[in-house]
Design an enzyme around this catalytic site. Structure first.
Site, PDB file in Angstrom:
ATOM      1  N   CYS A  62     -25.702  26.442  68.493  1.00 43.24           N
ATOM      2  CA  CYS A  62     -24.607  26.526  69.509  1.00 43.24           C
ATOM      3  C   CYS A  62     -25.086  27.471  70.693  1.00 43.24           C
ATOM      4  O   CYS A  62     -24.827  28.767  70.418  1.00 43.24           O
ATOM      5  CB  CYS A  62     -23.449  26.618  69.164  1.00 43.24           C
ATOM      6  SG  CYS A  62     -21.948  27.053  70.092  1.00 43.24           S
ATOM      7  N   CYS A  65     -21.901  29.767  71.389  1.00 44.03           N
ATOM      8  CA  CYS A  65     -21.614  30.792  70.111  1.00 44.03           C
ATOM      9  C   CYS A  65     -22.533  32.003  70.307  1.00 44.03           C
ATOM     10  O   CYS A  65     -22.291  32.890  70.166  1.00 44.03           O
ATOM     11  CB  CYS A  65     -21.969  29.990  68.814  1.00 44.03           C
ATOM     12  SG  CYS A  65     -20.790  28.677  68.601  1.00 44.03           S
TER      13      CYS A  65
END
Length: 140
Positions: A62, A65
């Site tokens: 991600c 993230c």
């Protein structure tokens, strides 16, 4: 390298510092950095042992993230909240328990109780600080 975990991000191999997993006791030195949690038991011990805890649910690969990493480092160093990261896929019951529909998802705990969540993608330092100051005013 002991204490480091390789993570592949596109074509770049990066190393994320992982703090040892004795999460049950607050440790001012180690709480100045985000901790990596692996299970629901780790999460319970981490949030239960601290006055304020900010946990980010993330997944491998991600980009948003990973971009939150430096933000969380700054929050851990400059606020009273202990910070941890966790992949909810490592303990799938957490996905339902915390209604994880997207990542990154921030969860704020005070006195071991969940008081706020935020799942708006990447947030800058000031947005995370605002969430810490007024979790009830934040979007879920």
């Amino acid at each position: 390298m002991a204490g480091y975990s390789p993570t592949r991000c596109g074509a770049t191999l990066t190393y994320l510092h992982r703090v040892p997993l004795d999460v049950s006791e607050p440790d001012p030195e180690n709480d100045a950095r985000p901790r990596a949690l692996a299970t629901a038991a780790d999460l319970s011990a981490f949030v239960g042992g601290r006055e304020r805890a900010l946990v980010m649910f993330e997944t491998e690969g991600c980009g948003k993230c990973q971009a939150m990493g430096p933000v969380l480092d700054g929050i851990a160093r400059t606020t009273d909240a202990a910070v941890a990261t966790m992949n909810p896929r490592d303990d799938p019951a957490l996905i339902d328990d915390y209604d994880v529909r997207s990542v990154p998802k921030l969860l704020l705990f005070e006195g071991g109780e969940l008081v706020g969540t935020r799942a708006d993608g990447f947030l800058g330092v000031e947005e995370v600080r605002a969430f810490l100051a007024s979790p009830a005013d934040s979007r879920a």
